[in-house]
Design an enzyme around this catalytic site. Structure first.
Site, PDB file in Angstrom:
ATOM      1  N   ASP A  13     -69.500  23.292 -15.869  1.00  0.00           N
ATOM      2  CA  ASP A  13     -70.152  22.964 -17.307  1.00  0.00           C
ATOM      3  C   ASP A  13     -68.514  23.041 -17.980  1.00  0.00           C
ATOM      4  O   ASP A  13     -68.123  22.653 -19.334  1.00  0.00           O
ATOM      5  CB  ASP A  13     -71.115  24.244 -17.676  1.00  0.00           C
ATOM      6  CG  ASP A  13     -71.684  24.948 -16.669  1.00  0.00           C
ATOM      7  OD1 ASP A  13     -72.599  23.492 -16.072  1.00  0.00           O
ATOM      8  OD2 ASP A  13     -71.537  25.920 -16.265  1.00  0.00           O
ATOM      9  N   LYS A  16     -68.384  17.223 -18.239  1.00  0.00           N
ATOM     10  CA  LYS A  16     -68.202  16.151 -17.820  1.00  0.00           C
ATOM     11  C   LYS A  16     -69.307  14.448 -17.709  1.00  0.00           C
ATOM     12  O   LYS A  16     -68.999  13.728 -17.731  1.00  0.00           O
ATOM     13  CB  LYS A  16     -68.244  16.063 -16.103  1.00  0.00           C
ATOM     14  CG  LYS A  16     -67.116  17.042 -15.592  1.00  0.00           C
ATOM     15  CD  LYS A  16     -67.280  17.344 -13.779  1.00  0.00           C
ATOM     16  CE  LYS A  16     -67.626  18.531 -13.369  1.00  0.00           C
ATOM     17  NZ  LYS A  16     -68.794  19.603 -14.256  1.00  0.00           N
ATOM     18  N   GLY A  17     -70.604  15.848 -18.138  1.00  0.00           N
ATOM     19  CA  GLY A  17     -71.591  14.268 -17.953  1.00  0.00           C
ATOM     20  C   GLY A  17     -71.392  13.744 -19.317  1.00  0.00           C
ATOM     21  O   GLY A  17     -71.407  12.067 -19.512  1.00  0.00           O
ATOM     22  N   LYS A  18     -70.744  14.470 -20.719  1.00  0.00           N
ATOM     23  CA  LYS A  18     -70.630  13.272 -21.937  1.00  0.00           C
ATOM     24  C   LYS A  18     -69.420  12.295 -21.022  1.00  0.00           C
ATOM     25  O   LYS A  18     -69.270  10.643 -21.518  1.00  0.00           O
ATOM     26  CB  LYS A  18     -70.977  14.017 -22.828  1.00  0.00           C
ATOM     27  CG  LYS A  18     -69.640  13.042 -24.339  1.00  0.00           C
ATOM     28  CD  LYS A  18     -69.107  14.318 -25.364  1.00  0.00           C
ATOM     29  CE  LYS A  18     -68.328  13.066 -26.248  1.00  0.00           C
ATOM     30  NZ  LYS A  18     -67.956  13.963 -27.470  1.00  0.00           N
ATOM     31  N   ALA A  39     -76.344  20.853 -10.559  1.00  0.00           N
ATOM     32  CA  ALA A  39     -75.276  20.212 -11.623  1.00  0.00           C
ATOM     33  C   ALA A  39     -76.062  20.173 -12.367  1.00  0.00           C
ATOM     34  O   ALA A  39     -77.523  19.894 -12.123  1.00  0.00           O
ATOM     35  CB  ALA A  39     -75.507  19.007 -11.220  1.00  0.00           C
ATOM     36  N   GLY A  40     -75.925  20.282 -13.564  1.00  0.00           N
ATOM     37  CA  GLY A  40     -76.900  19.653 -15.080  1.00  0.00           C
ATOM     38  C   GLY A  40     -75.920  19.199 -15.969  1.00  0.00           C
ATOM     39  O   GLY A  40     -74.916  19.833 -16.491  1.00  0.00           O
ATOM     40  N   HIS A  41     -76.069  17.558 -15.717  1.00  0.00           N
ATOM     41  CA  HIS A  41     -75.093  17.239 -16.290  1.00  0.00           C
ATOM     42  C   HIS A  41     -75.642  16.678 -17.715  1.00  0.00           C
ATOM     43  O   HIS A  41     -76.157  15.808 -17.803  1.00  0.00           O
ATOM     44  CB  HIS A  41     -74.660  15.703 -15.936  1.00  0.00           C
ATOM     45  CG  HIS A  41     -74.035  16.135 -15.022  1.00  0.00           C
ATOM     46  ND1 HIS A  41     -73.211  15.456 -14.280  1.00  0.00           N
ATOM     47  CD2 HIS A  41     -73.095  17.727 -14.493  1.00  0.00           C
ATOM     48  CE1 HIS A  41     -72.610  16.152 -12.756  1.00  0.00           C
ATOM     49  NE2 HIS A  41     -72.269  17.355 -13.610  1.00  0.00           N
ATOM     50  N   THR A 129     -77.703  28.939  -8.115  1.00  0.00           N
ATOM     51  CA  THR A 129     -79.272  28.517  -8.834  1.00  0.00           C
ATOM     52  C   THR A 129     -80.294  28.582  -8.295  1.00  0.00           C
ATOM     53  O   THR A 129     -81.194  28.302  -8.646  1.00  0.00           O
ATOM     54  CB  THR A 129     -78.354  26.914  -9.193  1.00  0.00           C
ATOM     55  OG1 THR A 129     -78.709  26.465  -7.671  1.00  0.00           O
ATOM     56  CG2 THR A 129     -77.676  26.350 -10.021  1.00  0.00           C
ATOM     57  N   GLN A 224     -70.143  20.036 -10.285  1.00  0.00           N
ATOM     58  CA  GLN A 224     -69.458  21.750 -10.207  1.00  0.00           C
ATOM     59  C   GLN A 224     -68.112  21.173 -10.892  1.00  0.00           C
ATOM     60  O   GLN A 224     -67.951  20.749 -11.951  1.00  0.00           O
ATOM     61  CB  GLN A 224     -69.829  22.348  -9.048  1.00  0.00           C
ATOM     62  CG  GLN A 224     -71.221  22.739  -8.234  1.00  0.00           C
ATOM     63  CD  GLN A 224     -72.365  21.717  -8.721  1.00  0.00           C
ATOM     64  OE1 GLN A 224     -71.826  21.303  -6.974  1.00  0.00           O
ATOM     65  NE2 GLN A 224     -73.229  21.392  -8.623  1.00  0.00           N
ATOM     66  N   ALA A 299     -76.864  25.156 -18.272  1.00  0.00           N
ATOM     67  CA  ALA A 299     -78.155  23.377 -18.362  1.00  0.00           C
ATOM     68  C   ALA A 299     -79.491  23.618 -17.429  1.00  0.00           C
ATOM     69  O   ALA A 299     -80.383  23.260 -17.046  1.00  0.00           O
ATOM     70  CB  ALA A 299     -77.214  22.008 -18.199  1.00  0.00           C
ATOM     71  N   LYS A 331     -65.036  20.041 -24.950  1.00  0.00           N
ATOM     72  CA  LYS A 331     -65.368  20.999 -26.618  1.00  0.00           C
ATOM     73  C   LYS A 331     -64.030  21.599 -27.626  1.00  0.00           C
ATOM     74  O   LYS A 331     -64.169  23.024 -27.614  1.00  0.00           O
ATOM     75  CB  LYS A 331     -66.253  22.007 -26.057  1.00  0.00           C
ATOM     76  CG  LYS A 331     -67.540  21.808 -25.043  1.00  0.00           C
ATOM     77  CD  LYS A 331     -68.106  22.911 -24.542  1.00  0.00           C
ATOM     78  CE  LYS A 331     -69.793  23.029 -25.397  1.00  0.00           C
ATOM     79  NZ  LYS A 331     -70.005  23.257 -24.431  1.00  0.00           N
ATOM     80  N   LEU A 332     -63.335  20.864 -27.685  1.00  0.00           N
ATOM     81  CA  LEU A 332     -62.376  21.411 -28.434  1.00  0.00           C
ATOM     82  C   LEU A 332     -62.943  21.742 -30.100  1.00  0.00           C
ATOM     83  O   LEU A 332     -62.590  22.922 -30.774  1.00  0.00           O
ATOM     84  CB  LEU A 332     -61.328  20.181 -29.055  1.00  0.00           C
ATOM     85  CG  LEU A 332     -59.986  20.611 -29.483  1.00  0.00           C
ATOM     86  CD1 LEU A 332     -58.973  21.261 -29.225  1.00  0.00           C
ATOM     87  CD2 LEU A 332     -59.725  19.248 -30.699  1.00  0.00           C
ATOM     88  N   GLY A 415     -67.269  17.816 -30.434  1.00  0.00           N
ATOM     89  CA  GLY A 415     -68.710  17.220 -30.562  1.00  0.00           C
ATOM     90  C   GLY A 415     -69.160  16.660 -29.587  1.00  0.00           C
ATOM     91  O   GLY A 415     -68.922  16.450 -28.557  1.00  0.00           O
TER      92      GLY A 415
HETATM   93  P1  IMP Z   1     -75.484  27.018  -5.608  1.00  0.00           P
HETATM   94  O1  IMP Z   1     -74.957  25.666  -6.109  1.00  0.00           O
HETATM   95  O2  IMP Z   1     -76.705  26.961  -5.781  1.00  0.00           O
HETATM   96  O3  IMP Z   1     -75.298  27.570  -4.070  1.00  0.00           O
HETATM   97  O4  IMP Z   1     -74.715  27.800  -6.185  1.00  0.00           O
HETATM   98  C1  IMP Z   1     -73.152  28.941  -6.452  1.00  0.00           C
HETATM   99  C2  IMP Z   1     -72.472  28.737  -7.344  1.00  0.00           C
HETATM  100  O5  IMP Z   1     -71.706  27.835  -8.067  1.00  0.00           O
HETATM  101  C3  IMP Z   1     -73.177  29.694  -8.056  1.00  0.00           C
HETATM  102  O6  IMP Z   1     -72.215  30.544  -9.072  1.00  0.00           O
HETATM  103  C4  IMP Z   1     -73.998  28.661  -9.219  1.00  0.00           C
HETATM  104  O7  IMP Z   1     -73.602  29.428 -10.123  1.00  0.00           O
HETATM  105  C5  IMP Z   1     -72.154  28.099  -9.367  1.00  0.00           C
HETATM  106  N1  IMP Z   1     -72.710  26.832  -9.911  1.00  0.00           N
HETATM  107  C6  IMP Z   1     -73.452  25.894  -9.147  1.00  0.00           C
HETATM  108  N2  IMP Z   1     -73.469  24.642  -9.493  1.00  0.00           N
HETATM  109  C7  IMP Z   1     -73.039  25.032 -11.203  1.00  0.00           C
HETATM  110  C8  IMP Z   1     -72.878  23.755 -12.192  1.00  0.00           C
HETATM  111  O8  IMP Z   1     -73.094  22.725 -12.134  1.00  0.00           O
HETATM  112  N3  IMP Z   1     -71.951  24.625 -13.152  1.00  0.00           N
HETATM  113  C9  IMP Z   1     -71.918  25.944 -12.997  1.00  0.00           C
HETATM  114  N4  IMP Z   1     -71.948  26.651 -12.283  1.00  0.00           N
HETATM  115  C10 IMP Z   1     -72.242  25.901 -11.119  1.00  0.00           C
END
Ligand code: IMP
Length: 428
Positions: A13, A16-18, A39-41, A129, A224, A299, A331-332, A415
């Site tokens: 988080d 990286k996506g931006k 992941a959530g970019h 997740t 991650q 995300a 995110k400054l 921003g």
């Molecule tokens: P998993 O990857 O779903 O097995 O989760 C393992 C750990 O990694 C947990 O603490 C999740 O919250 C964290 N995690 C997995 N993907 C992300 C991500 O994209 N951003 C932040 N934390 C993540």
């Protein structure tokens, strides 16, 4: 032409996506090499927000080749949903998306196993997740996984699925077994989902070698962050893949000499979602303020993120583990309103002062950060496009970080929009 790696330096988080999206404007190829739809970019373009879970963040840029490498675990139904949501025409993604035949599939049983394992762990759950990531990687290691290339041959696919599901029967409840271990149903559903991708399954390692030979600009997009690496992170509170720069080689099928530049993305403060050690966490109003101003909610899962100041002990570890050439600070602007900005410079543990991440995992839970406070700037940084125009207190903050980390900060994001980026050293 450089092959550039972007990795997260904290617990994911980092924004990286931006950064990948901004760099993808000049890249020829963008590659995901590990993780899956955990992941959530997030990318903002104009007033539109896009969140990519499985697709490489370059997918919005026409002409950019997007590669899902063999180190990624793929949930096909999520992939189909994501392609629909971003409304990229099928003719376009067929041309520009390639998926490694070596990438493992996340099957419904993996999601059920993830949920069952977390429920069993109770209070000591990891806070995954629940996307089936760990069980899919576990099957890869146990050599009972099902791969993208297997979908190209129905008979072989059935054999692989059967072996995978047979191994689950003793681990799930009877009703779960009925739901997710029916070989006929899983084979039928998965093959139907995989059909549109038959033409995009490729030897992506070979494709990348060819791209490099043609001097294409290649961007490897980490998911991650360093502290979630399965070996180097805060085990067992980690994800199940290699999130550090070393993961590029095995996850994308390229050799170590085929990487030219390694960029770490660091948020100007620290967040973590899920359980596990987090030395610089602030459980007070400052932490809550960082969460509110930074919009720190997952995300992927929407969970509130734990927040704290920057931790230089942890970041120095990330610099070393990833051989970082430079850092992008994101995110400054979230820090704009604070009177003073905290930075963790060392840890105190058992009466001792340490400046390295403790080797003993039991100590990581006990450490207390030693803070240093730098003056805040109390004005908006969001629209500023050059380093010279940043307020003196911001420049002092950034120079202090550079000195303490011994790595240049070459880009600064203040921003959400693509355009809100100060570039001190262009990448491509
Ligand atoms: P998993 O990857 O779903 O097995 O989760 C393992 C750990 O990694 C947990 O603490 C999740 O919250 C964290 N995690 C997995 N993907 C992300 C991500 O994209 N951003 C932040 N934390 C993540």
């Amino acid at each position: 032409m450089p092959s550039v790696v972007i990795v997260g330096t904290q617990w994911g988080d980092e924004g990286k996506g931006k950064i990948v999206d901004a760099l993808a404007a000049r890249a020829d190829v963008v590659v995901r090499f590990q993780g899956g739809d955990n992941a959530g970019h997030t990318v903002y373009s104009g007033d539109k927000k896009y969140v990519f879970h499985i697709l490489p963040s370059g997918i919005l840029r026409p002409g950019v080749m997007c590669v899902i490498g063999g180190g990624v675990v793929v949930n096909l139904s999520k992939l189909v949903g994501e392609l629909k949501a971003i409304q990229v025409p099928e003719t376009q993604w067929r041309r520009c998306l390639r998926i490694s035949g070596e990438a493992h599939l996340i099957l419904p049983c993996h999601i059920a196993m993830d949920q069952a394992a977390e429920a069993r762990r109770g209070a000591s759950r990891i806070g995954t997740t629940l996307r089936g990531i760990g069980p899919a990687y576990a099957d890869r290691a146990a050599r009972i996984g099902v791969r993208m290339a297997d979908t190209l041959n129905a008979g072989w696919f059935r054999t692989q699925v059967r072996a995978c599901l047979d191994a689950k029967r003793g681990c799930l409840s009877k009703s779960q077994v009925r739901e997710v271990c029916d070989v006929d149903r899983v084979v039928k559903e998965m093959l139907a989902l995989a059909r549109p991708f038959a033409g995009v399954i490729a030897d992506t390692g070979q494709l990348l070698a060819e791209a490099r030979r043609k001097r294409k600009k290649i961007l490897f997009e980490g998911a991650q962050g360093t502290m979630l690496d399965v070996d180097e992170g805060t085990y067992p509170y980690v994800t199940s893949s290699h999130t550090i720069a070393g993961g590029v080689c095995v996850g994308a099928g390229v050799g170590p000499h085929d990487i030219d530049r390694i960029i770490g993305v660091a948020k100007a403060y620290t967040t973590r979602v899920g359980a596990g050690p987090f030395p610089s966490e602030l459980k007070d109003t400052t932490g809550a303020t960082l969460r509110r101003i930074g919009g720190e909610y997952g995300a992927t899962t929407g969970r509130p993120r734990r927040c704290g100041w920057l931790d230089l002990v942890q970041l120095r570890r990330a610099v070393r583990l990833n051989s970082l050439d430079e850092i992008v600070l994101t995110k400054l602007d979230v820090l704009d309103g604070f009177d003073r900005i905290g930075v963790g410079v060392a840890y105190r543990v058992g009466g001792r002062r340490v400046t390295e991440w403790p080797a003993n995992p039991a100590d990581i839970r006990k450490v207390k950060p030693e803070w240093e406070y730098l003056p805040g700037w109390k004005c908006s940084t969001a629209g500023i496009r050059t380093f010279a125009k940043l307020p003196p207190a911001v420049r002092h903050y950034i120079k202090t970080l550079e000195k303490r980390l011994n790595v240049p900060i070459t880009m600064i994001s203040a921003g959400k929009d693509r355009s809100q980026l100060i570039i001190r050293k262009p990448v491509f």
